[in-house]
Design a protein around this motif. Structure first.
Motif, short mmCIF file in Angstrom:
data_model
loop_
_atom_site.label_atom_id
_atom_site.label_comp_id
_atom_site.label_asym_id
_atom_site.label_seq_id
_atom_site.Cartn_x
_atom_site.Cartn_y
_atom_site.Cartn_z
N ILE A 150 -17.41 6.71 -3.85
CA ILE A 150 -16.49 5.96 -3.93
C ILE A 150 -15.52 6.14 -2.94
CG2 ILE A 150 -14.18 5.45 -5.21
CD1 ILE A 150 -16.54 4.48 -6.95
N GLY A 151 -14.92 4.79 -2.16
CA GLY A 151 -14.09 4.92 -1.12
C GLY A 151 -12.98 4.08 -1.24
N TRP A 152 -11.85 4.08 -0.25
CA TRP A 152 -10.55 3.29 -0.41
C TRP A 152 -10.38 2.81 0.88
CZ3 TRP A 152 -8.84 2.75 -5.40
CH2 TRP A 152 -9.21 3.71 -6.44
N PRO A 153 -11.24 1.75 1.49
CA PRO A 153 -10.78 1.14 2.70
C PRO A 153 -9.55 0.34 2.52
CG PRO A 153 -12.67 0.10 1.81
CD PRO A 153 -12.46 1.40 0.90
N ARG A 154 -8.77 0.44 3.75
CA ARG A 154 -7.53 -0.49 3.80
C ARG A 154 -7.85 -1.92 4.13
NH1 ARG A 154 -6.61 3.70 2.45
NH2 ARG A 154 -5.56 5.37 3.48
N ALA A 191 -8.20 -2.90 -6.56
CA ALA A 191 -7.41 -2.84 -5.52
C ALA A 191 -6.10 -2.17 -6.06
CB ALA A 191 -7.06 -4.19 -4.91
N LEU A 192 -5.37 -1.25 -5.23
CA LEU A 192 -4.03 -0.89 -5.37
C LEU A 192 -3.28 -1.33 -4.17
CD1 LEU A 192 -4.92 2.99 -6.35
CD2 LEU A 192 -3.74 1.40 -7.74
N SER A 193 -2.05 -1.49 -4.37
CA SER A 193 -1.04 -1.86 -3.27
C SER A 193 0.14 -0.89 -3.31
CB SER A 193 -0.42 -3.41 -3.29
OG SER A 193 -1.58 -4.28 -2.85
N TYR A 194 0.72 -0.34 -2.19
CA TYR A 194 1.52 0.42 -2.18
C TYR A 194 2.67 -0.21 -1.17
CZ TYR A 194 -2.36 3.68 -3.08
OH TYR A 194 -3.26 4.28 -3.61
N VAL A 195 4.10 0.23 -1.61
CA VAL A 195 5.19 0.05 -0.68
C VAL A 195 5.63 1.52 -0.22
CG1 VAL A 195 5.78 -2.05 -1.32
CG2 VAL A 195 7.01 -0.28 -2.32
N PHE A 196 6.06 1.63 0.92
CA PHE A 196 6.53 2.93 1.22
C PHE A 196 8.04 2.64 1.77
CE2 PHE A 196 1.99 2.92 1.74
CZ PHE A 196 1.58 4.37 1.39
N ARG A 197 8.75 3.75 1.76
CA ARG A 197 10.13 3.72 2.27
C ARG A 197 10.30 5.28 3.05
NH1 ARG A 197 11.98 1.84 -2.94
NH2 ARG A 197 12.07 -0.55 -2.77
N PHE A 198 10.73 5.13 4.45
CA PHE A 198 10.82 6.27 5.03
C PHE A 198 12.33 6.65 5.37
CE2 PHE A 198 6.90 3.95 6.10
CZ PHE A 198 5.98 4.89 6.54
N ARG A 199 12.68 7.74 4.87
CA ARG A 199 14.12 7.96 5.16
C ARG A 199 14.14 9.18 6.02
NH1 ARG A 199 17.75 8.88 0.62
NH2 ARG A 199 16.39 10.60 0.07
N LYS A 200 15.15 9.28 6.79
CA LYS A 200 15.42 10.30 7.85
C LYS A 200 16.65 11.21 7.02
CE LYS A 200 17.75 11.16 12.20
NZ LYS A 200 18.16 10.44 13.53
N LEU A 201 16.13 12.50 6.57
CA LEU A 201 16.93 13.10 5.84
C LEU A 201 18.01 13.86 6.49
CD1 LEU A 201 14.22 14.36 3.33
CD2 LEU A 201 15.69 12.38 3.11
#
Length: 146
Positions: free
Chosen positions: A54-58, A88-98
């Motif tokens: 099994i694989g998970w290509p973008r 399929a899976l979809s993600y959102v990402f939030r990047f925070r400068k801590l």
């Protein structure tokens, strides 16, 4: 069931460009680090050695940049599952400068991956997400995805 994962890391010097800020491409690496950590937190790996493998290509990746990150900044990468389909899976990402006061959102990303089998002839074929994986994942509540 899980719908989020967070990881904190320091920006490394080699991740910065000539302007001294994190090169845009590294945000995609950060997304991958969070995705792999999410899978490990569920007891799995994105590398599967079953047969067929099994694989998970973008199939989609995007990132919007709001503020720069620099060498030795502390960045939190927050993954949220935004959608789960049969294959399929979809993600959102939030990047925070801590290390900003208060912590500062610096970027937002999106990633969609498709579950595939790697056939013996080298081809990939979309396949349903294994039940053992799907049963541990849920979509994040709508108020978190805003």
């Amino acid at each position: 069931m899980a719908y989020e994962f967070k990881v904190v890391r320091s920006v490394e010097f080699h991740e910065t460009d000539m302007a001294g800020i994190v090169h845009y491409s590294n945000f995609f690496r950060y997304m991958e680090v969070a995705e792999h950590g999410f899978f490990r937190s569920l007891g799995f790996s994105v590398v599967d050695h079953t047969q067929p493998r099994i694989g998970w290509p973008r199939v989609h990746a995007a990132c919007d940049y709001l503020q720069p990150l620099r060498f030795e900044d502390q960045v939190e990468i927050h993954l949220l599952v935004s959608e789960m389909k049969s294959k399929a899976l979809s993600y959102v990402f939030r990047f925070r400068k801590l290390n900003a006061a208060p912590p500062l959102e610096v970027a937002r990303g999106k990633l969609t991956v498709v579950c595939v089998t790697h056939e013996t002839d080298g081809k990939m074929k979309a396949t349903p997400i294994p039940k053992v994986v799907a049963d541990k994942i849920e979509v994040a509540p709508a108020d978190l995805l805003k």
